[in-house]
Write an enzyme that holds these catalytic residues in place. Structure first.
Site, short mmCIF file in Angstrom:
data_model
loop_
_atom_site.label_atom_id
_atom_site.label_comp_id
_atom_site.label_asym_id
_atom_site.label_seq_id
_atom_site.Cartn_x
_atom_site.Cartn_y
_atom_site.Cartn_z
N ASP A 45 5.40 19.65 16.37
CA ASP A 45 6.86 19.48 16.32
C ASP A 45 7.50 19.84 17.66
OD1 ASP A 45 7.32 18.50 13.79
OD2 ASP A 45 7.65 20.48 12.87
N SER A 83 9.43 3.84 17.70
CA SER A 83 9.83 5.18 17.30
C SER A 83 10.17 6.01 18.52
CB SER A 83 8.65 5.82 16.55
OG SER A 83 8.85 7.21 16.41
N LEU A 121 11.53 15.76 6.08
CA LEU A 121 12.48 16.76 5.59
C LEU A 121 13.37 16.26 4.45
CD1 LEU A 121 13.83 19.54 5.96
CD2 LEU A 121 15.35 18.47 7.64
N LYS A 157 2.48 5.23 8.68
CA LYS A 157 3.46 6.05 9.41
C LYS A 157 3.33 7.57 9.24
CE LYS A 157 6.95 6.27 5.83
NZ LYS A 157 8.36 6.40 5.52
N LYS A 202 2.10 3.27 18.29
CA LYS A 202 3.42 2.66 18.56
C LYS A 202 3.55 2.34 20.06
CE LYS A 202 5.21 2.53 14.50
NZ LYS A 202 5.50 1.23 13.88
N TYR A 234 -0.70 8.10 15.50
CA TYR A 234 0.46 7.31 15.06
C TYR A 234 1.35 6.97 16.26
CZ TYR A 234 5.05 6.08 13.34
OH TYR A 234 6.23 5.43 13.15
N CYS A 253 0.84 -1.22 0.00
CA CYS A 253 0.00 0.00 0.00
C CYS A 253 0.86 1.25 0.00
CB CYS A 253 -0.98 0.00 1.17
SG CYS A 253 -0.20 0.26 2.77
P1 NAD Z 1 7.16 2.41 4.62
O1 NAD Z 1 5.78 2.94 4.46
O2 NAD Z 1 8.14 2.65 3.53
O3 NAD Z 1 7.11 0.84 4.91
C1 NAD Z 1 6.01 0.22 5.54
C2 NAD Z 1 5.63 -0.97 4.70
O4 NAD Z 1 4.49 -1.60 5.31
C3 NAD Z 1 5.22 -0.59 3.27
O5 NAD Z 1 5.89 -1.43 2.34
C4 NAD Z 1 3.72 -0.83 3.23
O6 NAD Z 1 3.26 -1.22 1.96
C5 NAD Z 1 3.56 -1.92 4.29
N1 NAD Z 1 2.22 -1.94 4.89
C6 NAD Z 1 1.50 -0.88 5.36
N2 NAD Z 1 0.30 -1.30 5.78
C7 NAD Z 1 0.27 -2.64 5.61
C8 NAD Z 1 -0.70 -3.64 5.84
N3 NAD Z 1 -1.91 -3.34 6.33
N4 NAD Z 1 -0.40 -4.92 5.55
C9 NAD Z 1 0.80 -5.25 5.02
N5 NAD Z 1 1.76 -4.34 4.75
C10 NAD Z 1 1.49 -3.06 5.04
O7 NAD Z 1 7.72 2.98 6.01
P2 NAD Z 1 9.17 2.89 6.64
O8 NAD Z 1 9.69 4.26 6.77
O9 NAD Z 1 9.98 1.87 5.98
O10 NAD Z 1 8.77 2.43 8.11
C11 NAD Z 1 8.79 1.07 8.49
C12 NAD Z 1 8.34 0.96 9.94
O11 NAD Z 1 9.18 1.74 10.77
C13 NAD Z 1 6.91 1.46 10.19
O12 NAD Z 1 6.29 0.64 11.14
C14 NAD Z 1 7.14 2.84 10.77
O13 NAD Z 1 6.09 3.25 11.59
C15 NAD Z 1 8.42 2.63 11.56
N6 NAD Z 1 9.18 3.86 11.77
C16 NAD Z 1 9.55 4.62 10.69
C17 NAD Z 1 10.25 5.80 10.90
C18 NAD Z 1 10.64 6.69 9.74
O14 NAD Z 1 10.97 7.84 9.96
N7 NAD Z 1 10.62 6.21 8.50
C19 NAD Z 1 10.59 6.20 12.19
C20 NAD Z 1 10.19 5.39 13.27
C21 NAD Z 1 9.49 4.21 13.05
C1 WQD Z 2 12.24 16.86 10.71
C2 WQD Z 2 12.36 18.36 10.91
C3 WQD Z 2 10.29 19.57 10.73
C4 WQD Z 2 9.60 18.86 6.50
C5 WQD Z 2 8.72 12.15 11.93
C6 WQD Z 2 7.71 11.49 12.83
C7 WQD Z 2 8.41 10.48 13.71
C8 WQD Z 2 9.22 9.53 12.87
C9 WQD Z 2 10.14 10.22 11.94
C10 WQD Z 2 8.01 7.74 12.02
C11 WQD Z 2 11.21 18.93 11.75
C12 WQD Z 2 11.26 19.96 9.64
C13 WQD Z 2 10.14 18.85 7.77
C14 WQD Z 2 9.58 20.06 5.76
C15 WQD Z 2 10.68 21.15 7.59
N1 WQD Z 2 8.33 8.81 12.03
N2 WQD Z 2 10.67 19.99 8.30
N3 WQD Z 2 10.12 21.17 6.35
O1 WQD Z 2 8.88 15.18 12.50
O2 WQD Z 2 11.17 14.61 13.44
O3 WQD Z 2 9.66 12.82 12.73
O4 WQD Z 2 9.43 11.18 11.16
O5 WQD Z 2 7.65 6.81 11.71
O6 WQD Z 2 7.44 9.81 14.46
O7 WQD Z 2 7.08 12.46 13.62
O8 WQD Z 2 10.68 14.21 11.00
O9 WQD Z 2 11.47 14.67 8.72
O10 WQD Z 2 9.06 15.23 9.34
O11 WQD Z 2 10.92 16.57 10.26
O12 WQD Z 2 11.13 22.20 8.07
O13 WQD Z 2 9.06 20.13 4.65
O14 WQD Z 2 12.27 18.99 9.63
O15 WQD Z 2 9.61 20.69 11.20
O16 WQD Z 2 11.77 19.94 12.54
P1 WQD Z 2 10.06 14.33 12.49
P2 WQD Z 2 10.49 15.13 9.73
#
Ligand code: NAD
Ligand code: WQD
Length: 337
Positions: free
Chosen positions: A294, A124, A200, A84, A153, A149, A34
């Protein structure tokens, strides 16, 4: 080991699958695609020169989960599948609780039925909540989350911890990621957000490649050195390797929590400056109002993962910029041809 990776086609999942394969593990992926493309896994197979077994299925689909566990001798599960987008979660809370919480429950029920008791979960830094003091340490209590969200978690962390209390043979590793950015060194897998990027780094990359006109910096009046928010950015390849290291923690029953970050904060302005310096591309930006929810600044205390897992982030901000740019230049439209 044979590892089931849920959400393995996604950004962090695909990088982790690659690191697992090159470390000698076998991988089965379950993903409903998705928010990702099967192309990421095809490229991972090429990079690793090794195949992946793929199931296109929803994480809440108990019948599909049962089939996966009955068809493979899975040793451990790494659970990335989930939604996410923080802002979207405010408007669609039920989707987030359904996929993230009910999906994790369905997964662990299927694991229990199959006798699989080792799980690594993508948590996270957001679970530390709004009022935690920096640097964040694993022994701090979970705090007040400000969106569904983050709450989802925290809820899953609690569910998984309760499982380890009830069943003494289970081992759960809660990995609290800080801000993952960057892409694989090859430039062939990376982050491919759908629509306008929320985060970002992909926004900067899309401005650089000409898909967006101008970056909005959300606020320059925070109580930080240059007034813009500070975050602990870590390279996605380091993060992926953190999962391979975390497999050793699944050898010991119980719940284990690790921050995966670098231990250093970098401001939004410093990120833009670093990108411009490393790539020699100018990023037009304007200062926009603060983004709701934020926090001014947070970063990890990353010492526990180093002491117990012998893992620490090796790549620096310049590496993150270089690799993001290589991926974005090679794939200006992401995985779409
Ligand atoms: P992503 O969206 O690229 O990967 C998530 C994957 O899960 C996708 O391939 C999506 O297709 C799949 N998915 C979503 N809903 C599903 C469902 N109902 N059934 C089966 N598959 C499903 O995101 P990501 O950045 O790779 O994040 C991976 C994990 O890490 C997530 O759980 C996210 O919450 C967590 N996480 C991400 C970040 C970040 O900043 N990217 C930070 C902290 C935690
Ligand atoms: C970083 C900084 C923005 C976009 C989020 C989720 C967190 C985790 C990681 C999980 C902030 C600033 C951003 C833009 C900007 N996710 N910014 N202009 O908010 O720290 O964390 O992603 O799965 O749970 O909250 O990351 O990359 O969105 O932002 O100025 O267009 O960049 O204000 O200070 P964040 P981010």
């Amino acid at each position: 080991m044979k590892i089931l990776v849920t959400g393995g086609a996604g950004y962090i999942g695909s990088h982790t699958v690659l690191e697992l394969l090159v470390s000698g593990h076998d991988v089965v992926v379950l993903d409903n695609l998705c928010n990702s493309s099967i192309e990421s896994l095809k490229r991972v197979e090429q990079l690793a020169d090794k195949g992946i077994t793929f199931y296109k299925a929803d994480i809440r689909d108990s019948a599909a989960l049962k089939e996966v566990f009955s068809s493979h001798n899975i040793d451990a599960v790494i659970h990335f599948a989930g939604l996410k987008a923080v802002g979207e979660s405010v408007n669609k809370p039920l989707d987030y609780y359904s996929v993230n919480v009910s999906g994790s429950v369905a997964l662990t029920q299927a694991m229990a039925a199959a006798g699989v008791t080792k799980l690594i979960f993508s948590s996270s830094a957001t679970v530390y909540g709004e009022d935690a003091t920096v640097p964040y340490k694993e022994n701090m209590p979970r705090g007040k989350t400000s969106n569904p969200y983050g709450t989802s978690k925290a809820m899953v962390e609690q569910v998984l911890t309760d499982i380890t209390v009830a069943y003494s043979d289970w081992s759960v590793v809660l990995l609290r990621y800080f801000n993952p950015v960057g892409a694989h060194l090859s430039g062939s897998i990376g982050e491919d957000p759908q629509g306008i990027p929320n985060n970002l780094m992909p926004f900067i990359a899309q401005v650089a490649v000409g898909r967006r006109e101008c970056l909005s910096i959300f606020g320059n009046d925070y109580d930080t050195e240059d007034g813009t928010c500070e975050r602990d950015y870590l390279h996605v390849v380091d993060l992926a390797k953190g999962h391979v290291s975390a497999l050793q923690a699944t050898e010991q029953a119980g719940a284990h929590i690790y921050n995966l970050g670098t231990g250093t904060g970098t401001s939004v302005k410093q990120m833009v400056e670093a990108f411009e310096r490393v790539t020699e591309v100018t990023i037009p930006y304007k200062i926009a109002p603060r983004r709701l929810g934020d926090l001014a600044a947070f970063w990890a205390d990353a010492s526990k993962a180093e002491q117990e897992l012998s893992w620490r982030a090796e790549l620096d901000i310049d590496d993150m910029m270089r690799d993001t740019w290589r991926w974005q230049q090679n794939n200006p439209q992401g995985y779409k041809k």
